[in-house]
Write a protein that holds these residues in place. Structure first.
Motif, mmCIF file in Angstrom:
data_model
loop_
_atom_site.group_PDB
_atom_site.id
_atom_site.type_symbol
_atom_site.label_atom_id
_atom_site.label_comp_id
_atom_site.label_asym_id
_atom_site.label_seq_id
_atom_site.Cartn_x
_atom_site.Cartn_y
_atom_site.Cartn_z
ATOM 1 N N ILE B 325 0.843 -1.197 0.000
ATOM 2 C CA ILE B 325 0.000 0.000 0.000
ATOM 3 C C ILE B 325 0.879 1.248 0.000
ATOM 4 O O ILE B 325 0.632 2.214 -0.727
ATOM 5 N N ALA B 326 1.955 1.210 0.799
ATOM 6 C CA ALA B 326 2.864 2.361 0.833
ATOM 7 C C ALA B 326 3.431 2.625 -0.554
ATOM 8 O O ALA B 326 3.482 3.778 -1.009
ATOM 9 N N ALA B 327 3.821 1.561 -1.249
ATOM 10 C CA ALA B 327 4.383 1.741 -2.593
ATOM 11 C C ALA B 327 3.354 2.379 -3.521
ATOM 12 O O ALA B 327 3.681 3.285 -4.298
ATOM 13 N N VAL B 328 2.107 1.924 -3.430
ATOM 14 C CA VAL B 328 1.052 2.461 -4.295
ATOM 15 C C VAL B 328 0.863 3.952 -4.025
ATOM 16 O O VAL B 328 0.763 4.769 -4.950
ATOM 17 N N VAL B 329 0.840 4.295 -2.744
ATOM 18 C CA VAL B 329 0.578 5.686 -2.373
ATOM 19 C C VAL B 329 1.763 6.577 -2.752
ATOM 20 O O VAL B 329 1.588 7.674 -3.296
ATOM 21 N N ILE B 330 2.968 6.092 -2.500
ATOM 22 C CA ILE B 330 4.152 6.863 -2.898
ATOM 23 C C ILE B 330 4.124 7.076 -4.414
ATOM 24 O O ILE B 330 4.515 8.127 -4.907
ATOM 25 N N GLY B 331 3.628 6.089 -5.124
ATOM 26 C CA GLY B 331 3.584 6.179 -6.581
ATOM 27 C C GLY B 331 2.527 7.118 -7.108
ATOM 28 O O GLY B 331 2.345 7.229 -8.316
ATOM 29 N N GLY B 332 1.793 7.788 -6.242
ATOM 30 C CA GLY B 332 0.888 8.837 -6.688
ATOM 31 C C GLY B 332 -0.551 8.408 -6.901
ATOM 32 O O GLY B 332 -1.354 9.177 -7.402
ATOM 33 N N THR B 333 -0.897 7.182 -6.523
ATOM 34 C CA THR B 333 -2.291 6.765 -6.657
ATOM 35 C C THR B 333 -3.090 7.347 -5.497
ATOM 36 O O THR B 333 -2.641 7.353 -4.363
ATOM 37 N N ARG B 334 -4.277 7.855 -5.823
ATOM 38 C CA ARG B 334 -5.106 8.477 -4.806
ATOM 39 C C ARG B 334 -5.727 7.417 -3.909
ATOM 40 O O ARG B 334 -6.362 6.495 -4.404
ATOM 41 N N MET B 335 -5.556 7.558 -2.585
ATOM 42 C CA MET B 335 -6.131 6.576 -1.671
ATOM 43 C C MET B 335 -7.651 6.496 -1.821
ATOM 44 O O MET B 335 -8.257 5.455 -1.601
ATOM 45 N N GLN B 336 -8.289 7.620 -2.173
ATOM 46 C CA GLN B 336 -9.750 7.622 -2.307
ATOM 47 C C GLN B 336 -10.190 7.000 -3.623
ATOM 48 O O GLN B 336 -11.371 6.836 -3.867
ATOM 49 N N GLY B 337 -9.234 6.690 -4.492
ATOM 50 C CA GLY B 337 -9.580 6.059 -5.753
ATOM 51 C C GLY B 337 -9.754 7.051 -6.873
ATOM 52 O O GLY B 337 -9.767 8.260 -6.664
ATOM 53 N N GLY B 338 -9.878 6.516 -8.087
ATOM 54 C CA GLY B 338 -10.164 7.375 -9.230
ATOM 55 C C GLY B 338 -8.968 7.750 -10.059
ATOM 56 O O GLY B 338 -9.119 8.050 -11.231
ATOM 57 N N SER B 339 -7.787 7.771 -9.463
ATOM 58 C CA SER B 339 -6.629 8.081 -10.288
ATOM 59 C C SER B 339 -5.391 7.366 -9.771
ATOM 60 O O SER B 339 -5.267 7.088 -8.583
ATOM 61 N N GLY B 340 -4.503 7.079 -10.695
ATOM 62 C CA GLY B 340 -3.280 6.382 -10.346
ATOM 63 C C GLY B 340 -2.747 5.640 -11.551
ATOM 64 O O GLY B 340 -3.473 5.447 -12.530
ATOM 65 N N ARG B 341 -1.466 5.268 -11.476
ATOM 66 C CA ARG B 341 -0.870 4.558 -12.602
ATOM 67 C C ARG B 341 0.070 3.467 -12.106
ATOM 68 O O ARG B 341 0.690 3.599 -11.054
ATOM 69 N N VAL B 342 0.187 2.411 -12.889
ATOM 70 C CA VAL B 342 1.068 1.301 -12.527
ATOM 71 C C VAL B 342 2.522 1.777 -12.516
ATOM 72 O O VAL B 342 3.299 1.396 -11.639
ATOM 73 N N GLY B 374 9.398 5.263 7.603
ATOM 74 C CA GLY B 374 8.147 5.990 7.823
ATOM 75 C C GLY B 374 8.279 7.446 7.442
ATOM 76 O O GLY B 374 7.413 8.007 6.754
ATOM 77 N N LEU B 375 9.383 8.055 7.877
ATOM 78 C CA LEU B 375 9.578 9.474 7.580
ATOM 79 C C LEU B 375 9.673 9.707 6.078
ATOM 80 O O LEU B 375 9.099 10.663 5.538
ATOM 81 N N ILE B 376 10.401 8.819 5.386
ATOM 82 C CA ILE B 376 10.564 9.018 3.943
ATOM 83 C C ILE B 376 9.236 8.842 3.213
ATOM 84 O O ILE B 376 8.919 9.578 2.279
ATOM 85 N N ILE B 377 8.433 7.880 3.674
ATOM 86 C CA ILE B 377 7.116 7.693 3.040
ATOM 87 C C ILE B 377 6.263 8.957 3.204
ATOM 88 O O ILE B 377 5.689 9.478 2.244
ATOM 89 N N VAL B 378 6.231 9.474 4.439
ATOM 90 C CA VAL B 378 5.442 10.685 4.680
ATOM 91 C C VAL B 378 5.954 11.833 3.805
ATOM 92 O O VAL B 378 5.180 12.552 3.172
ATOM 93 N N GLY B 379 7.285 11.947 3.742
ATOM 94 C CA GLY B 379 7.870 13.021 2.935
ATOM 95 C C GLY B 379 7.487 12.899 1.475
ATOM 96 O O GLY B 379 7.080 13.873 0.838
ATOM 97 N N ALA B 380 7.578 11.661 0.947
ATOM 98 C CA ALA B 380 7.287 11.458 -0.476
ATOM 99 C C ALA B 380 5.838 11.816 -0.773
ATOM 100 O O ALA B 380 5.534 12.432 -1.804
ATOM 101 N N VAL B 381 4.942 11.458 0.130
ATOM 102 C CA VAL B 381 3.527 11.733 -0.124
ATOM 103 C C VAL B 381 3.216 13.223 0.063
ATOM 104 O O VAL B 381 2.446 13.815 -0.689
ATOM 105 N N LEU B 382 3.871 13.839 1.059
ATOM 106 C CA LEU B 382 3.673 15.279 1.270
ATOM 107 C C LEU B 382 4.076 16.064 0.028
ATOM 108 O O LEU B 382 3.404 17.015 -0.373
ATOM 109 N N LEU B 383 5.186 15.644 -0.573
ATOM 110 C CA LEU B 383 5.705 16.369 -1.734
ATOM 111 C C LEU B 383 4.723 16.387 -2.887
ATOM 112 O O LEU B 383 4.687 17.331 -3.660
#
Lengths: 513, 390
Positions: B325-342, B374-383
């Motif tokens: 899940i972390a990988a998916v979220v870091i990769g820019g897929t929206r947790m709420q759904g509707g957008s994202g890419r492999v 954990g910190l890097i994941i948060v940072g990547a998603v914040l960015l």
């Protein structure tokens, strides 16, 4: 003297976004001593929304300044706007369904006593506010989700008043109201005005604008075309206002009634349609012939949309039969209806009509992807061709077919939604409130389109709360009341009065006209 | 109504948020490479790829699930169970093969032998089931070669996993359960199944063929060590699990981008009601989404079991769902759904792999690695969060 200042003053205000000028150099003074209802009208994209957003703190001007009661202000958030006395009553009412009325009114500004919410005081205050709006029947303890739309709007207004609003922005407040509810709202607005509140009234419904407004400002392409003073507003007709908005004289809004060409064969035959929920929709029977435009009129809640949804497979039938071209249909899911040749354009464009996160192209082909599939894969060239064809034919204003649909104006969104259903090549097209929130230019276009479609053999069922729309467009009008189809009137002879008499029933005949 | 021309198509922050994950990966690689030169050695990079391929396959499947507006928490536990099941079945095939080779007098002993590796010498559950399966294999003539046994085990495992996914899909689409709840139950249930099947112990593979799948690969034209008189040359290998990840990612990317199914997944994730109104069979699409997820879990489980040659019923696959899940979220897929890419998800998988590798190379205490991650994941998603609307 503070009193000589206008309540709101825009001085050369401009708002540009990268690449787009939403509002250019607008100077406008609204209100002054005492209350006033000042209407702002314009087509979609004329800048009304931007104007409201600037005032309510949702965005900031890129040029010029805004003065409230003579003082320049910088409104960086809705909270700051509220503190300055400006409150907006949103078109999509911003109430929390699960909370009681009093909690909603004081949401974010809870009255507290030693850290705990003082429910007694909130309820008493809510009761007083609602009484001042002559809405005593709304209990402060009622759950907001249980209220009617009109009642919720009153709660929203009470909420605005509780913030000490001196300026009230109302965005299309009557779009979801019935005629009678609208009249009640106008009484409240006039009451507020006499208490010195300045009301900025934004609406597409020009008949109502003429009725309620003291002054009218017309916007077009981000600029002020003109502001009518009180005398001019009194004598203005909806037709004149429409011409000012569009920038050219308006022809008749509805295309000239044409002779129906389809012959007499029945396309849709609905027999004794009865729904599982809501149960009040019972025994609805009607037939529509080829090429006919059949209207369904009635008050909100009469069951028109529910009937359409049942035909489209979105609602369960508990009894009744539906025939299309003489063949009985067994519709269990929307897919069955579409396959049979029934398309349903829903009334709520944002929630059910379109997928706002997708592009123009993705929305346009969503209901007919099968046509663009080759060997299991999507043929994007074919999708693009189809979309471009509709964009050109319907003059949909968009920078490209890959534009997110969200960024189009309401009218253009509606055209995409309509094109999406035409792509399924329906025999029967059902349109529910086809022109809600759509500007006059697009409205005209949609009417013409419906006419030309039926002229070429499509059959159309139109549901609308705008009586002049139903009467101007339809060959026959079915009138529903409380879940039953009470009468079917001839479109050419029916009048607003005759329809309302049936729709409102005998008990409310005097309120109908 | 949204009647303004104020929104426009070009948007710098949009571009940034799309290429953000890639930028983050590049920055990480540059930083790590300059801190520790051995990081950039091809065998190390290939090792990262191999390590991440299992979670990667899960993450690709989860990308589809999350775009559709759902979530699947059961993937880690199911992967562990599938890995164990794969080994269990393969060992059964080995038994069957031995039964064919020997006479039936030795049969009981073989079962005992092979089973020893599974239950840790305790009294074995399900040995009668196993015996029955072995004779079934034998009867069907399928145990002729060990390769056939392995193939049966793999196919059956993937089938079971697909069925598990299908059940998730049915619970969610037809049973109207929240995806979180339905798959949370799966998480608990599959872990328990694995424990029961192994009686709390380990699944250990018999026979060497199975291990090739996870440890082998295709030789690349890059020599790591030149041949000497005593030892042959060692070539850099492209591991089979990495190839599997590439194939899975390619197929799923095509599914999402080039088929009606993919378009429906995006539509449902964006606005499920509008999808219903657009005459899309939303239930069917959802069931397919979870079945696909299950199938990919089966594939990942087989490779994982083969790579480790053993599966601990209590721990293998634990928390893999969170990494995915972390990988998916870091990769820019929206947790709420509707957008994202492999493609984004793959980058997310690599970012996680590079972080772990970096922390190991830099000798960061294993106890602190989770914190840094954990910190890097948060940072990547914040960015890459969307710019606030004005």
């Amino acid at each position: 003297m503070a009193e000589s200042h206008p309540a709101i003053e825009f001085r050369s205000v401009g708002k540009t976004f990268p690449g787009v000028t939403a509002l250019g150099n607008v100077s406008l003074a609204i209100g002054g001593t005492g209350g006033v209802v000042h209407a702002v009208i314009g087509e979609n994209g004329a800048g009304k929304s931007t104007l409201m957003k600037l005032l309510s703190g949702l965005c900031q001007p890129t040029a010029g300044e805004i003065l409230l009661f003579g003082k320049p202000v910088l409104l960086r958030s809705p909270q700051e706007a509220q503190a300055a006395g400006v409150v907006m009553v949103h078109q999509e009412l911003n109430l929390i369904d699960e909370l009681p009325v009093a909690d909603n009114i004081f949401l974010g500004r809870e009255r507290t006593r030693v850290g705990f919410i003082n429910r007694g005081e909130q309820a008493a205050e809510s009761r007083r506010l609602l009484a001042s709006l002559r809405c005593d029947r709304i209990s402060p303890e009622a759950r907001c989700g249980d209220l009617s739309i009109a009642e919720r709007q009153m709660v929203e207004i009470a909420k605005a008043l509780s913030c000490g609003a001196r300026i009230l922005i109302m965005d299309e407040p009557t779009a979801v109201l019935t005629r009678r509810e609208t009249e009640a709202l106008f009484d409240v607005i006039n009451g507020l005005k006499s208490e010195g509140v300045t009301i900025l009234y934004v609406s597409h419904l020009l008949e109502e604008v003429v009725q309620i407004a003291d002054r009218v400002t017309v916007l077009r392409d981000g600029r002020v075309v003109t502001t009518l003073n009180e005398a001019e507003t009194k004598s203005a007709t909806p037709r004149q206002l429409a011409s000012l908005m569009v920038g050219r004289p308006m022809e008749q809004q509805f295309p000239v009634r044409r002779a129906r060409t389809g012959g007499d064969d029945v396309v849709l035959d609905v027999r004794n349609l009865t729904l599982a929920a809501p149960e009040r929709v019972k025994d609805v029977s009607f037939q529509i012939r080829r090429g006919e435009i059949f209207g369904l009129a009635g008050l909100i809640g009469a069951g028109r949309t529910e009937v359409a949804e049942a035909i489209a497979g979105l609602r369960k039938r508990s009894a009744g039969r539906i025939f299309l071209d003489g063949r009985e249909l067994d519709i269990r899911a929307p897919r069955d209806a579409v396959r049979a040749g029934i398309a349903y354009l829903s009334e709520d464009r944002k929630a059910t009509g379109l997928t706002l996160g997708l592009s123009v192209l993705e929305n346009m082909t969503l209901a007919s992807l099968g046509q663009h599939t080759r060997f299991g894969f999507l043929d994007s060239a074919s999708e693009r061709r189809t979309t471009q064809k509709h964009v050109d034919a319907m003059r949909i204003k968009t920078p490209g077919v890959d534009q997110p649909i969200e960024m189009l104006s309401g009218g253009n969104q509606q055209k995409v939604a309509l094109a999406k259903w035409l792509e399924t090549q329906p025999k029967l097209l059902i349109v529910d409130e086809p022109t809600r929130g759509v500007d006059i230019g697009a409205k005209e276009q949609i009417y013409h389109l419906i006419h030309s479609l039926t002229a070429s053999g499509m059959t159309c069922l139109v549901i609308s709360s705008e009586l002049n729309e139903v009467l101007g467009l339809c060959d026959r009008v079915g009138v529903m009341r409380n879940g039953r189809l009470e009468a079917i009137l001839d479109g050419s002879t029916a009048t607003e009065q005759s329809v309302m008499q049936v729709a409102a029933g005998n008990t409310a005949t005097d309120n109908a006209a | 109504m949204a009647d303004d021309l104020t929104k426009n198509s070009f948007n710098l922050s949009h571009v940034l948020s799309r290429s953000g994950p890639l930028l983050a990966l590049l920055v990480l690689v540059i930083i790590t490479g300059s801190l520790e030169h051995s990081f950039l050695r091809p065998e190390n990079l290939m090792n990262i790829l191999r390590q991440q391929s299992f979670v990667g396959i899960l993450a690709v499947g989860l990308t589809v699930v999350i775009i559709s507006g759902g979530i699947d928490l059961s993937v880690g536990a199911l992967m562990g169970f599938c890995g164990g099941l794969g080994i269990w079945l393969m060992n059964t095939a080995v038994i069957a093969a031995k039964i064919v080779a020997d006479n039936s007098a030795a049969r009981a002993r073989h079962i005992e032998d092979v089973s020893m590796g599974i239950g840790g010498g305790l009294e074995l559950p399900y040995s009668s089931v196993r015996e029955w399966l072995a004779s079934l294999f034998q009867y069907a003539g399928l145990s002729a070669s060990p390769a056939v046994g392995v193939a049966i085990a793999l196919i059956f495992t993937v089938a079971v996993a697909t069925f598990a996914g299908l059940c998730n899909g049915l619970l969610i689409a037809k049973g109207r359960l929240a995806p979180f709840i339905a798959t949370l139950s799966g998480l608990v249930a599959y872990r328990s199944l694995a424990l029961a099947l192994a009686d709390g112990g380990e699944f250990r593979a018999q026979g060497g063929l199975f291990a090739k799948l996870g440890t082998g690969g295709i030789d690349l034209p890059y020599t790591l060590r030149v041949a000497t008189e005593t030892t042959p040359a060692i070539r850099l290998q492209l591991p089979y699990p990495v190839i599997a990840l590439a194939v899975v990612a390619g197929v799923v990317a095509i599914l999402l981008g080039r088929t009606a199914f993919g378009r429906y997944v995006y539509a449902i994730g964006n606005n499920e009601r509008a999808a219903v109104y657009s005459a899309i069979s939303v239930d069917r699409v959802k069931i397919k989404v979870y079945a696909l997820m299950g199938m990919l879990v089966g594939v990942a489980g087989c490779f994982l079991a083969s790579r480790m040659n053993s599966v601990a019923s209590s721990t293998t696959g634990n928390l893999a769902e969170l990494d995915a899940i972390a990988a998916v979220v870091i990769g820019g897929t929206r947790m709420q759904g509707g957008s994202g890419r492999v493609g984004g998800t793959l980058i997310g998988v690599l970012i996680l792999g590079v972080i772990s590798n970096m922390l190991n190379l830099l000798n960061v205490s294993p106890y602190l690695q989770g914190l840094v991650k954990g910190l890097i994941i948060v940072g990547a998603v914040l960015l890459q969060r969307p710019a606030r609307r004005t």
